[in-house]
Write an enzyme that holds these catalytic residues in place. Structure first.
Site, short mmCIF file in Angstrom:
data_model
loop_
_atom_site.label_atom_id
_atom_site.label_comp_id
_atom_site.label_asym_id
_atom_site.label_seq_id
_atom_site.Cartn_x
_atom_site.Cartn_y
_atom_site.Cartn_z
N ASN B 107 0.81 -1.23 0.00
CA ASN B 107 0.00 0.00 0.00
C ASN B 107 0.84 1.28 0.00
O ASN B 107 0.34 2.35 -0.34
CB ASN B 107 -0.95 0.01 1.21
CG ASN B 107 -2.28 -0.63 0.87
OD1 ASN B 107 -2.63 -0.78 -0.32
ND2 ASN B 107 -3.05 -1.02 1.87
N HIS B 344 -1.34 -7.99 5.16
CA HIS B 344 0.03 -7.47 5.07
C HIS B 344 0.12 -6.18 4.26
O HIS B 344 1.09 -5.94 3.55
CB HIS B 344 0.97 -8.53 4.48
CG HIS B 344 0.76 -9.90 5.06
ND1 HIS B 344 -0.02 -10.85 4.45
CD2 HIS B 344 1.17 -10.44 6.22
CE1 HIS B 344 -0.07 -11.95 5.20
NE2 HIS B 344 0.64 -11.71 6.29
N CYS B 345 -0.92 -5.35 4.36
CA CYS B 345 -0.94 -4.04 3.65
C CYS B 345 -0.76 -4.19 2.15
O CYS B 345 -0.23 -3.29 1.49
CB CYS B 345 0.13 -3.09 4.19
SG CYS B 345 -0.03 -2.68 5.90
N ALA B 346 -1.17 -5.34 1.59
CA ALA B 346 -0.99 -5.54 0.15
C ALA B 346 -2.24 -6.21 -0.42
O ALA B 346 -2.22 -7.37 -0.82
CB ALA B 346 0.25 -6.37 -0.12
#
Lengths: 88, 388
Positions: B107, B344-346
């Site tokens: 992100n 995982h911010c993805a």
């Protein structure tokens, strides 16, 4: 009276790079606060013996160190009380 | 070597988030800085200020040594990779720019790009990775148009560990005359990045992951400072008589006092890598990863993602029929194993893998992990499967 060359830079990054490069080339160099008579910079600059200014300038150019100015700085010897304090 | 939290031994497998164990020299360097060089770097000419400035200087120098990038004034110190990426994106992208990126991005890349896209400033194209998390240079080549100005790609996925073919993508970008920004958050210190060999236009790195520095440290390495406007403006200690920001690097990009103690720690972290040898570290982490993959294959209920990826020491998996958060909770509470579950911010990476929105469990290793720790984790996973 002793005469020095005061070499100023755009920023302390280049002042430190200059010190490192000059020392590597066997030159005596000291970092000092930029003398008010030359510039209103907050940081520091390099001081070398006046006679070594041309050689210093050449070395710095060869190492892509951007020099702002080289000034002649005359100092009464009794003002030079350096190394009184050391920080460990 | 075990880590200890409140007197309890823990196994730390969350190094892709922050490396848990640091070389002891890192904390020593931070303490030394706070004790003996705790002045403002580059703002004064007194001895302590010069000492602080020397730490900042040495940090650029050692980053330059690690990435083979001698133009150290173009190494801009930031608080993390996110700030470095934002600097590159907001400082470099102009109205009408077209940008290509991949579905494996974090992100920290996707959010600024989507923000610029949604404001109508840029046009954004996100290329989908395959099941191993790979985006091929050929895909990039085909996506480039005459309006493309930047390719943004991660060095390695923070979800699957998949290494991107940075060299191949760089050549595709070069051929088309397009600039390239590499997100090195997961790659720096975990794989070889040589900027003389592949001179990316921008490389963003963080200090607190595989470079063993503390949090609050990072850098953006810029090939050509003319390509990038400043992102923040303020005090620099240079050109103080002027009320406009300096236009020379690194001052152009660094406003305000830097995190000198943090960078002192980062210097020690990178010194450790250079002294040990990057190849040795990468080799050992690869060995740990292969060891884990071999053991996971023995547990029938494990679903491994990006099974054939060439990867850094990061592995994502699930236990079939179980939310990853349940597994991570069990590992932490029952076995003292720190692993990260979720997205995982993805989010795009998980859409690619088919694991959106539950996510995965991720194990990520560092040089300080051991095979014995992996054995414990395998035992714990078997325990979970048996008793769930």
């Amino acid at each position: 009276m002793t005469v020095y060359a005061v070499i100023t830079f755009h920023n302390t990054h280049f002042a430190l790079k200059a010190k490192k490069v000059l020392e590597k080339n066997g030159k005596t160099v000291e970092t000092i606060p930029v003398p008010r008579e030359f510039s209103s910079e907050c940081g520091f600059c390099c001081k070398v013996p006046w006679d070594e200014r041309d050689m210093a300038d050449k070395i710095l150019r060869e190492h892509d160190v951007q020099v702002e100015h080289i000034y002649r700085w005359e100092r009464d010897d009794d003002k030079e009380r350096k190394n009184k304090f050391t920080f460990v | 070597m075990p880590s200890w939290v409140m007197g309890t031994k823990v196994i730390y497998f969350d190094n892709a988030a922050t490396s848990g164990r640091k070389p002891v020299t890192v904390s020593h360097a931070i303490c030394d800085c706070l004790k003996h060089a705790n002045a403002n770097p580059g703002r004064s000419g007194h001895s302590l200020s010069v000492k602080a400035a020397e730490i900042i200087y040495s940090c650029r120098e050692i980053l330059g040594e690690l990435f083979n990038f001698p133009k150290t004034e173009n190494i801009v110190l930031t608080k993390n990779a996110t700030e470095a990426l934002n600097l590159a994106l907001y400082g470099g992208l102009k109205n009408g720019c077209e940008v290509i990126t991949t579905s494996m991005e974090h992100n920290s890349v996707l959010r600024p790009l989507n923000h610029l896209h949604n404001k109508g400033i840029i046009r954004l194209y996100i290329l989908s990775a395959d099941g191993n998390g790979v985006v091929h240079p050929k895909q990039i080549k085909e996506a480039i148009t005459e309006d493309t100005s930047l390719i943004v790609v991660t060095s390695a996925s923070n979800v699957t560990g998949t290494k991107m073919d940075l060299q191949g993508i760089y050549h595709a970008a070069q051929e088309a005359g397009v600039k390239m920004l590499v997100d090195g958050a997961q790659g720096a210190g975990a794989l070889r990045i040589d900027l003389k060999e592949t001179p990316f236009d921008f490389l963003a790195v963080t200090g607190h992951k595989h470079l063993f520095g503390p949090q609050g440290t990072g850098a953006l390495i810029i090939k050509n400072a003319d390509d990038l406007d400043s992102f923040m403006r303020g005090g620099t200690g240079s050109q103080s008589e002027m009320t406009i920001h300096p236009d020379f690097p690194p001052d152009k990009y660094e406003a305000g006092t830097l995190n000198t103690p943090g960078y002192a720690g980062l210097v020690a972290g990178i010194r450790f890598i250079l002294d040990e040898g990057l190849e040795k570290i990468v080799g050992y982490e690869h060995e740990l990863t292969e060891y884990l993959l071999g053991k996971l294959a023995d547990i029938e209920e494990i679903q491994l993602y990006a099974p054939d990826a060439d990867r850094v020491a990061t592995v994502s998996f699930n236990i079939q029929g179980t939310p990853p958060s349940d597994v991570a909770y069990f590992l932490d509470r029952e076995w003292g194993i720190c692993a990260r579950s979720g997205l995982h911010c993805a989010p795009e990476a998980h859409k690619t893998l088919g694991t959106f929105s539950g996510g995965t469990i991720r194990f990520s290793f560092s040089f300080f992990n051991t095979k014995e720790e992996i054995d414990s984790a395998i035992e714990a996973l078997k325990d979970f499967v048996k008793h769930r």
